[in-house]
Scaffold this active site. Structure first.
Site, PDB file in Angstrom:
ATOM      1  N   ARG A  26      -2.981  49.527  47.324  1.00 53.23           N
ATOM      2  CA  ARG A  26      -1.489  49.346  47.347  1.00 53.23           C
ATOM      3  C   ARG A  26      -0.895  47.980  47.867  1.00 53.23           C
ATOM      4  O   ARG A  26      -0.472  47.212  47.073  1.00 53.23           O
ATOM      5  CB  ARG A  26      -0.908  50.437  47.842  1.00 53.23           C
ATOM      6  CG  ARG A  26       0.601  50.672  47.452  1.00 53.23           C
ATOM      7  CD  ARG A  26       1.592  49.802  48.478  1.00 53.23           C
ATOM      8  NE  ARG A  26       1.411  49.974  49.866  1.00 53.23           N
ATOM      9  CZ  ARG A  26       1.994  49.085  50.408  1.00 53.23           C
ATOM     10  NH1 ARG A  26       2.778  48.087  50.214  1.00 53.23           N
ATOM     11  NH2 ARG A  26       1.924  49.059  51.970  1.00 53.23           N
ATOM     12  N   ASP A  27      -1.157  47.877  49.225  1.00 54.99           N
ATOM     13  CA  ASP A  27      -0.443  46.593  49.591  1.00 54.99           C
ATOM     14  C   ASP A  27      -1.257  45.500  49.234  1.00 54.99           C
ATOM     15  O   ASP A  27      -0.611  44.179  48.962  1.00 54.99           O
ATOM     16  CB  ASP A  27      -0.530  46.578  51.021  1.00 54.99           C
ATOM     17  CG  ASP A  27       0.562  45.761  52.024  1.00 54.99           C
ATOM     18  OD1 ASP A  27       1.578  45.200  51.332  1.00 54.99           O
ATOM     19  OD2 ASP A  27       0.620  45.778  53.100  1.00 54.99           O
ATOM     20  N   HIS A 218       0.652  47.855  61.541  1.00 56.39           N
ATOM     21  CA  HIS A 218       0.230  47.408  60.350  1.00 56.39           C
ATOM     22  C   HIS A 218       0.691  45.754  60.428  1.00 56.39           C
ATOM     23  O   HIS A 218       1.732  45.338  60.490  1.00 56.39           O
ATOM     24  CB  HIS A 218       1.325  48.035  59.234  1.00 56.39           C
ATOM     25  CG  HIS A 218       1.002  47.441  57.745  1.00 56.39           C
ATOM     26  ND1 HIS A 218       0.833  48.223  56.862  1.00 56.39           N
ATOM     27  CD2 HIS A 218       1.351  46.332  57.220  1.00 56.39           C
ATOM     28  CE1 HIS A 218       0.745  47.600  55.684  1.00 56.39           C
ATOM     29  NE2 HIS A 218       1.131  46.483  55.983  1.00 56.39           N
ATOM     30  N   HIS A 220       0.067  41.620  59.272  1.00 59.64           N
ATOM     31  CA  HIS A 220      -0.461  40.643  58.376  1.00 59.64           C
ATOM     32  C   HIS A 220      -0.886  39.479  59.223  1.00 59.64           C
ATOM     33  O   HIS A 220      -0.560  39.568  60.378  1.00 59.64           O
ATOM     34  CB  HIS A 220       0.795  40.207  57.382  1.00 59.64           C
ATOM     35  CG  HIS A 220       1.168  41.673  56.538  1.00 59.64           C
ATOM     36  ND1 HIS A 220       0.782  41.279  55.007  1.00 59.64           N
ATOM     37  CD2 HIS A 220       1.674  42.685  56.618  1.00 59.64           C
ATOM     38  CE1 HIS A 220       1.056  42.438  54.534  1.00 59.64           C
ATOM     39  NE2 HIS A 220       1.685  43.213  55.369  1.00 59.64           N
ATOM     40  N   CYS A 251       3.689  40.597  50.164  1.00 60.52           N
ATOM     41  CA  CYS A 251       4.700  41.686  49.614  1.00 60.52           C
ATOM     42  C   CYS A 251       5.717  40.799  48.602  1.00 60.52           C
ATOM     43  O   CYS A 251       6.057  39.604  49.006  1.00 60.52           O
ATOM     44  CB  CYS A 251       5.849  42.097  50.637  1.00 60.52           C
ATOM     45  SG  CYS A 251       7.126  42.924  49.977  1.00 60.52           S
ATOM     46  N   ASN A 260      -2.981  41.107  54.565  1.00 56.57           N
ATOM     47  CA  ASN A 260      -3.113  42.055  55.703  1.00 56.57           C
ATOM     48  C   ASN A 260      -4.226  41.648  56.442  1.00 56.57           C
ATOM     49  O   ASN A 260      -5.034  40.879  56.156  1.00 56.57           O
ATOM     50  CB  ASN A 260      -3.226  43.408  55.272  1.00 56.57           C
ATOM     51  CG  ASN A 260      -2.170  44.038  54.247  1.00 56.57           C
ATOM     52  OD1 ASN A 260      -1.782  43.498  53.339  1.00 56.57           O
ATOM     53  ND2 ASN A 260      -1.401  44.904  55.112  1.00 56.57           N
TER      54      ASN A 260
HETATM   55  C1  LIG Z   1       6.545  45.492  52.895  1.00 55.66           C
HETATM   56  C2  LIG Z   1       6.028  46.507  51.380  1.00 55.66           C
HETATM   57  O1  LIG Z   1       5.149  45.999  51.030  1.00 55.66           O
HETATM   58  S1  LIG Z   1       7.333  47.369  50.782  1.00 55.66           S
HETATM   59  C3  LIG Z   1       6.569  47.745  49.076  1.00 55.66           C
HETATM   60  C4  LIG Z   1       6.714  46.795  48.055  1.00 55.66           C
HETATM   61  N1  LIG Z   1       8.053  46.572  47.591  1.00 55.66           N
HETATM   62  C5  LIG Z   1       8.491  47.793  46.501  1.00 55.66           C
HETATM   63  O2  LIG Z   1       7.736  48.610  46.182  1.00 55.66           O
HETATM   64  C6  LIG Z   1      10.061  47.678  46.167  1.00 55.66           C
HETATM   65  C7  LIG Z   1      10.566  48.954  45.532  1.00 55.66           C
HETATM   66  N2  LIG Z   1      11.852  49.182  45.189  1.00 55.66           N
HETATM   67  C8  LIG Z   1      12.160  49.581  44.310  1.00 55.66           C
HETATM   68  O3  LIG Z   1      11.527  50.206  43.399  1.00 55.66           O
HETATM   69  C9  LIG Z   1      13.666  49.506  43.919  1.00 55.66           C
HETATM   70  O4  LIG Z   1      14.279  48.756  44.892  1.00 55.66           O
HETATM   71  C10 LIG Z   1      14.310  50.877  43.895  1.00 55.66           C
HETATM   72  C11 LIG Z   1      13.868  51.856  42.832  1.00 55.66           C
HETATM   73  C12 LIG Z   1      14.056  51.771  45.231  1.00 55.66           C
HETATM   74  C13 LIG Z   1      15.767  50.926  43.953  1.00 55.66           C
HETATM   75  O5  LIG Z   1      16.138  49.949  42.901  1.00 55.66           O
HETATM   76  P1  LIG Z   1      17.652  50.155  42.081  1.00 55.66           P
HETATM   77  O6  LIG Z   1      17.862  49.201  41.081  1.00 55.66           O
HETATM   78  O7  LIG Z   1      18.594  50.177  43.121  1.00 55.66           O
HETATM   79  O8  LIG Z   1      17.315  51.371  41.471  1.00 55.66           O
HETATM   80  P2  LIG Z   1      18.529  52.473  40.923  1.00 55.66           P
HETATM   81  O9  LIG Z   1      18.484  53.849  41.904  1.00 55.66           O
HETATM   82  O10 LIG Z   1      20.143  52.044  40.693  1.00 55.66           O
HETATM   83  O11 LIG Z   1      18.099  52.980  39.510  1.00 55.66           O
HETATM   84  C14 LIG Z   1      17.767  52.128  38.555  1.00 55.66           C
HETATM   85  C15 LIG Z   1      16.924  52.739  37.403  1.00 55.66           C
HETATM   86  O12 LIG Z   1      15.764  52.603  38.026  1.00 55.66           O
HETATM   87  C16 LIG Z   1      15.074  53.903  37.581  1.00 55.66           C
HETATM   88  N3  LIG Z   1      14.327  54.355  38.920  1.00 55.66           N
HETATM   89  C17 LIG Z   1      14.799  54.581  40.422  1.00 55.66           C
HETATM   90  N4  LIG Z   1      13.871  54.812  40.963  1.00 55.66           N
HETATM   91  C18 LIG Z   1      12.865  54.736  40.168  1.00 55.66           C
HETATM   92  C19 LIG Z   1      11.429  55.037  40.590  1.00 55.66           C
HETATM   93  N5  LIG Z   1      10.851  55.469  41.826  1.00 55.66           N
HETATM   94  N6  LIG Z   1      10.171  55.328  39.661  1.00 55.66           N
HETATM   95  C20 LIG Z   1      10.909  54.844  38.121  1.00 55.66           C
HETATM   96  N7  LIG Z   1      12.027  54.626  37.805  1.00 55.66           N
HETATM   97  C21 LIG Z   1      12.939  54.566  39.032  1.00 55.66           C
HETATM   98  C22 LIG Z   1      16.266  54.824  37.774  1.00 55.66           C
HETATM   99  O13 LIG Z   1      15.991  55.993  37.142  1.00 55.66           O
HETATM  100  C23 LIG Z   1      17.232  53.932  36.986  1.00 55.66           C
HETATM  101  O14 LIG Z   1      16.882  53.932  35.534  1.00 55.66           O
HETATM  102  P3  LIG Z   1      17.998  53.782  34.489  1.00 55.66           P
HETATM  103  O15 LIG Z   1      18.536  52.561  34.693  1.00 55.66           O
HETATM  104  O16 LIG Z   1      17.004  54.077  33.067  1.00 55.66           O
HETATM  105  O17 LIG Z   1      19.077  54.967  34.636  1.00 55.66           O
HETATM  106  C1  LIG Z   2       5.408  48.845  53.460  1.00 55.31           C
HETATM  107  C2  LIG Z   2       4.366  47.967  54.092  1.00 55.31           C
HETATM  108  O1  LIG Z   2       3.698  47.465  53.394  1.00 55.31           O
HETATM  109  C3  LIG Z   2       4.489  47.590  55.604  1.00 55.31           C
HETATM  110  C4  LIG Z   2       4.863  46.042  55.821  1.00 55.31           C
HETATM  111  O2  LIG Z   2       3.992  45.094  55.434  1.00 55.31           O
HETATM  112  O3  LIG Z   2       5.977  45.720  56.236  1.00 55.31           O
END
Ligand SMILES: CC(=O)SCCNC(=O)CCNC(=O)[C@H](O)C(C)(C)COP(=O)(O)OP(=O)(O)OC[C@H]1O[C@@H](n2cnc3c(N)ncnc32)[C@H](O)[C@@H]1OP(=O)(O)O
Ligand SMILES: CC(=O)CC(=O)O
Length: 312
Positions: A26-27, A218, A220, A251, A260
């Site tokens: 995933r990450d 966690h 990096h 990310c 990581n």
């Molecule tokens: C540190 C790290 O590594 S963290 C991990 C890495 N980062 C990520 O994974 C980022 C994840 N972020 C996201 O997916 C987004 O920010 C969200 C979905 C949480 C929010 O995005 P927004 O655009 O605000 O979504 P919103 O709630 O307004 O919905 C918009 C559309 O997306 C769809 N949608 C929302 N969530 C999901 C989901 N989990 N799966 C599929 N579709 C989704 C909605 O159904 C909507 O569809 P439509 O336009 O056809 O009606």
């Molecule tokens: C969700 C994560 O992947 C954690 C982080 O790196 O902040």
């Protein structure tokens, strides 16, 4: 395999066993520009489990537009039937939970941020709004009998806001755990933590009633501190450590996020300290070398390079 002198038993103050929460699929992969075929992802996960990793975070049920690399979650999860490991997935909202439940997933993670800048960039929400978004997800998941992890990003520093005050991290940690998460993983998303900061944060969390038994770390490895930070956390009672096979990672929504902590580097250190993990380092290294072949570049892990004679 060349090896150093392992301790027969860990020194006083260190745990005897550490659970590694493997995040490579995933990450590790979420930041890869070229989409890795779903069959390769499934084989990666099978090999990681066969190497002894008891928890392998597999994918995210996020909007595919936000993380195109993980858009194949619906295809991937059913391919993992029979894999003997816990297989958690990331879920940001109810839509994500619905998708995960439809496939019979047993373990999820919500993922919040201490800082407003990253909450906005990563979730299109403020910190408060993201906690509001998670509340029904955690409640419904618990009701369905799932195990729930809370991730908290930017616990130490943030690329937009700089150093993050310990009191803020403690505050958001308590709120995220308060939603009903079983475990909280403290994320050093951009790899700026140092051991003193880790110790100070864990002490502050302890004073606020958040014991090490509910925490994971966690890290990096941007500044080469991930192992030192891990050791500081182990000395403080933490026994769950996140790591990514081969040191893959980053990310897409955090500028300056690098790979990581490499699982191999972690296992090498823990083996040497006499701390058990259940992981076979040879099989794990072979898996990372195999994955590096698919990605077309050598692993950044020092241990993988040393054990496999890969050039840097
Ligand atoms: C540190 C790290 O590594 S963290 C991990 C890495 N980062 C990520 O994974 C980022 C994840 N972020 C996201 O997916 C987004 O920010 C969200 C979905 C949480 C929010 O995005 P927004 O655009 O605000 O979504 P919103 O709630 O307004 O919905 C918009 C559309 O997306 C769809 N949608 C929302 N969530 C999901 C989901 N989990 N799966 C599929 N579709 C989704 C909605 O159904 C909507 O569809 P439509 O336009 O056809 O009606
Ligand atoms: C969700 C994560 O992947 C954690 C982080 O790196 O902040």
């Amino acid at each position: 395999m060349i090896s150093g002198l392992p301790m027969a038993v860990p020194e006083a103050g260190l745990p005897t066993h550490v659970r590694i929460h493997e995040v490579g699929p995933r990450d590790g992969l979420q930041n890869e520009k070229t989409v890795v075929p779903v069959e390769v992802k499934a084989e990666f996960i099978r090999r990681l489990a066969a190497a002894g990793l008891s928890t392998v975070e597999t994918t995210s049920f996020v909007h595919p537009k936000w993380v195109p690399q993980l858009a194949d979650a619906e295809q991937l999860v059913p391919m993992l039937d029979g894999v003997e490991a816990r297989l958690p997935v990331l879920v940001p909202n109810r839509r994500g939970l619905e998708r995960a439940l439809a496939l019979g997933v047993r373990e999820i993670a919500v993922f919040g941020s201490v800082t407003e800048s990253f909450a906005k960039a990563n979730l299109n929400r403020t910190v408060d709004e993201s906690l509001e978004m998670f509340a029904p997800v955690v409640a419904e998941a618990k009701e369905a009998g799932l195990r729930v992890r809370g991730y908290l990003s930017m616990c130490f520093g943030d690329p937009w806001e700089g150093a993050v005050p310990i009191a803020r991290t403690v505050d958001v940690s308590r709120r995220l755990l308060g939603l009903g998460c079983d475990e909280l993983s403290l994320g050093d998303t951009i790899g700026v933590a140092t051991p003193g900061h880790v110790t100070a944060l864990l002490a502050a969390l302890g004073e606020a009633g958040v014991g090490a038994e509910r925490l994971a770390v966690h890290f990096h490895d941007t500044y080469g501190q991930a192992l030192a930070n891990t050791l500081a956390a182990l000395r403080h009672g933490v026994t769950t450590v996140d790591a990514s096979a081969g040191g893959l990672g980053g990310c897409p929504y955090a500028k300056s996020a690098t790979g990581n902590l490499a699982t191999e580097d972690l296992v090498w250190m823990l083996d040497g300290l006499g701390i058990t993990t259940g992981v076979d380092l040879g099989r794990l290294t072979a898996t990372s070398v195999w994955m590096a072949g698919h990605l077309g570049r050598p692993s950044p892990s020092r241990t993988v390079r040393a054990l496999s004679h890969q050039e840097p």
